[in-house]
Design a protein around this motif. Structure first.
Motif, PDB file in Angstrom:
ATOM      1  N   UNK A   1       0.850  -1.218   0.093  1.00  0.00           N
ATOM      2  CA  UNK A   1       0.083   0.127   0.055  1.00  0.00           C
ATOM      3  C   UNK A   1       0.856   1.219  -0.065  1.00  0.00           C
ATOM      4  N   UNK A   2       2.084   1.295   0.743  1.00  0.00           N
ATOM      5  CA  UNK A   2       2.698   2.189   0.609  1.00  0.00           C
ATOM      6  C   UNK A   2       3.505   2.589  -1.003  1.00  0.00           C
ATOM      7  N   UNK A   3       3.798   1.451  -1.486  1.00  0.00           N
ATOM      8  CA  UNK A   3       4.322   1.659  -2.956  1.00  0.00           C
ATOM      9  C   UNK A   3       3.279   2.259  -3.770  1.00  0.00           C
ATOM     10  N   UNK A   4       1.933   1.827  -3.709  1.00  0.00           N
ATOM     11  CA  UNK A   4       0.678   2.222  -4.314  1.00  0.00           C
ATOM     12  C   UNK A   4       0.798   3.855  -3.947  1.00  0.00           C
ATOM     13  N   UNK A   5       0.633   4.127  -2.904  1.00  0.00           N
ATOM     14  CA  UNK A   5       0.533   5.389  -2.510  1.00  0.00           C
ATOM     15  C   UNK A   5       1.552   6.314  -3.199  1.00  0.00           C
ATOM     16  N   UNK A   6       2.707   5.908  -3.120  1.00  0.00           N
ATOM     17  CA  UNK A   6       3.714   6.656  -3.311  1.00  0.00           C
ATOM     18  C   UNK A   6       4.086   6.618  -5.047  1.00  0.00           C
ATOM     19  N   UNK A   7       3.407   5.576  -5.673  1.00  0.00           N
ATOM     20  CA  UNK A   7       3.296   5.860  -7.154  1.00  0.00           C
ATOM     21  C   UNK A   7       2.171   7.088  -7.507  1.00  0.00           C
ATOM     22  N   UNK A   8       1.027   6.996  -6.716  1.00  0.00           N
ATOM     23  CA  UNK A   8       0.246   7.994  -6.996  1.00  0.00           C
ATOM     24  C   UNK A   8       0.601   9.266  -6.726  1.00  0.00           C
ATOM     25  N   UNK A   9       1.411   9.417  -5.568  1.00  0.00           N
ATOM     26  CA  UNK A   9       1.655  10.782  -4.983  1.00  0.00           C
ATOM     27  C   UNK A   9       3.179  10.579  -4.851  1.00  0.00           C
ATOM     28  N   UNK A  10       4.169  10.693  -5.715  1.00  0.00           N
ATOM     29  CA  UNK A  10       5.540  10.538  -5.356  1.00  0.00           C
ATOM     30  C   UNK A  10       6.201  11.538  -4.323  1.00  0.00           C
ATOM     31  N   UNK A  11       5.699  12.667  -4.103  1.00  0.00           N
ATOM     32  CA  UNK A  11       6.236  13.661  -3.121  1.00  0.00           C
ATOM     33  C   UNK A  11       6.159  13.282  -1.790  1.00  0.00           C
ATOM     34  N   UNK A  12       5.184  12.328  -1.521  1.00  0.00           N
ATOM     35  CA  UNK A  12       4.952  11.827  -0.106  1.00  0.00           C
ATOM     36  C   UNK A  12       6.005  10.797   0.458  1.00  0.00           C
ATOM     37  N   UNK A  13       6.670  10.225  -0.528  1.00  0.00           N
ATOM     38  CA  UNK A  13       7.458   9.156   0.058  1.00  0.00           C
ATOM     39  C   UNK A  13       8.962   9.726  -0.090  1.00  0.00           C
ATOM     40  N   UNK A  14       9.493  11.092  -0.500  1.00  0.00           N
ATOM     41  CA  UNK A  14      10.757  11.203  -0.296  1.00  0.00           C
ATOM     42  C   UNK A  14      11.580  10.639  -1.575  1.00  0.00           C
ATOM     43  N   UNK A  15      12.795  10.639  -1.503  1.00  0.00           N
ATOM     44  CA  UNK A  15      13.912  10.422  -2.293  1.00  0.00           C
ATOM     45  C   UNK A  15      14.234   8.855  -2.175  1.00  0.00           C
ATOM     46  N   UNK A  16      14.049   8.116  -3.340  1.00  0.00           N
ATOM     47  CA  UNK A  16      14.530   6.648  -3.298  1.00  0.00           C
ATOM     48  C   UNK A  16      15.989   6.582  -3.164  1.00  0.00           C
ATOM     49  N   UNK A  17      16.311   5.833  -2.226  1.00  0.00           N
ATOM     50  CA  UNK A  17      17.945   5.891  -2.068  1.00  0.00           C
ATOM     51  C   UNK A  17      18.493   4.303  -2.578  1.00  0.00           C
TER      52      UNK A  17
END
Length: 426
Positions: free
Chosen positions: A188-204
């Motif tokens: 669910x975190x992946x799905x949320x951040x695919x729709x709203x990338x700004x919520x998840x911060x930078x991928x490292x």
């Protein structure tokens, strides 16, 4: 009487009276107004009998185990190592929160301890890297709930004690749903951040050599989990004895990392005393309340009410789910368990359901209560670890994970083998 208990419970809790004291006060009130006999005279014997159990000794051991891991710095090393492995996913460091909570749940046995540990370690990272505070803190609160599902679990020990169910079977039954919940939290975190990338911060992203070196910091936790669970299922130790073995293992791991000191031991023991005292006060208070409720006839009233509805087994279990969801908004989770189990579980078993399966379903519903306002303990724990922001942000961030838990509850009802496969196989 049902109205008296419900209104009295909510009124006393709204006054910020400790939950254990509330349960005693309700029991005394029922004894005074509804019982023809002076039940208070049996309080001393009831307090002794409800706390004089070798099974309950596992509680302070598992609490102490978690305290040692937190205060020795082992939990921080685990978080850093998992950061190297999962922060490349959409959502970045949010997945490290969930993964760390999952691993820590496999040793701590407590949702509040798990949430507090991850929040203490992770919150400085969120503020430094600019993550959305809602999703980041909500994921920590939700991940912390896994502490009472993935074995060893203090709540499962209490459930087994109250229902005389096999604690090793309950531990096995909680393993697949616990891991499935952790994976669904990540999904669910992946799905949320695919729709709203700004919520998840930078991928490292980290070099593979760095990721491999990070595995060294995960080995101690994995060994500790294998030690605790392995001694139980090989028949070498009871859950209580395995908890003691786990404490010895945690001390050895802390010593290996140079984290053992007199101050650390003092803080760990003090924290254990506080948490265990709270748990035991709730257990004893609930035992007295259940005794007075049974003596005054509330159990028969509730039984007659539910039986009078003429529900099918499926409809009945859906009503029980609704009851727990509603009560979970207002009642602290351990209290909710110990107050309702003596009344609900016999009815569930009469309907033909497996008590092991129902224990896992109840834990999922209890997990929901941990992250739903106004009494969700994990929400307050995570908010307490934040330097600023509002409680509403944590509540909103936890909402998607509440929906995941509700789906898991429905999946357990539709497919009981999710919980019963491992106990049946082993």
């Amino acid at each position: 009487m049902i109205v008296y208990v419900s209104v009295g419970l909510l009124a006393l809790l709204s006054l910020s009276i400790p939950v254990g004291i509330v349960l005693f006060l309700l029991g005394i009130g029922i004894d005074t107004f509804f019982s023809p006999f002076p039940l208070i005279r049996g309080l001393g014997n009831l307090v002794w009998s409800s706390s004089n159990s070798a099974t309950l000794i596992a509680i302070p051991f598992f609490v102490l185990l978690g305290e040692i891991l937190v205060r020795s710095g082992v939990a921080a090393r685990t978080y850093s190592a998992l950061d190297r492995w999962v922060s490349w996913l959409p959502g970045g460091l949010v997945h490290a929160n969930i993964a760390t909570a999952t691993m820590f749940s496999a040793t701590s046995g407590s949702s509040v301890a798990t949430a507090a540990t991850v929040a203490t370690v992770a919150m400085p990272q969120a503020e430094r890297l600019g993550y959305d505070p809602k999703l980041f803190s909500g994921a920590i609160a939700a991940g912390g709930t896994l502490g009472i599902m993935i074995p060893p679990s203090i709540n499962l020990i209490v459930y087994g004690f109250l229902t005389q169910s096999s604690i090793p079977q309950l531990f096995l039954a909680g393993l697949i749903p616990g891991i499935a919940l952790a994976l669904c939290f990540g999904l669910i975190t992946v799905l949320i951040c695919l729709v709203r990338p700004e919520l998840g911060g930078d991928r490292r992203f980290f070099p593979f050599a760095v990721m491999l070196r990070a595995l060294l910091d995960l080995i101690p936790i994995l060994l500790l989990f294998a030690m605790i669970i392995g001694t139980i299922y090989n028949g070498w130790a009871t859950p209580t004895e395995a908890a003691a073995v786990g404490v010895a293992g945690a001390l050895a791991i802390a010593a290996a990392f140079g984290g053992v000191s007199l101050k650390m031991l003092e803080q760990s023991l003090l924290g254990t005393i506080k948490i265990t005292s709270m748990i035991m006060l709730v257990v004893i208070g609930a035992s007295f309340l259940n005794f007075t409720l049974a003596s005054a006839g509330l159990g028969n009233e509730l039984r007659q009410f539910l039986e009078g509805l003429g529900l099918s087994p499926l409809s009945f279990i859906l009503v029980v789910v609704l009851i727990y969801v509603v009560l979970g908004f207002f009642i602290e989770t351990l209290s909710l368990m110990v107050v309702t189990i003596p009344i609900i579980v016999p009815l569930v078993v009469e309907m033909g359901y497996d008590p092991i399966w129902f224990g896992i379903l109840m834990i999922v519903l209890i997990e929901m209560a941990l992250i739903t306002p106004p009494v969700g303990l994990n929400l307050y724990v995570v908010q307490g670890a934040r330097k600023d922001g509002t409680m509403a942000e944590v509540m909103l961030g936890a909402l998607p994970y509440v929906l995941v838990m509700l789906v898991m509850a429905m999946a357990l009802i539709a497919f009981p083998q999710i919980a019963l496969f491992l106990p049946g196989a082993l």
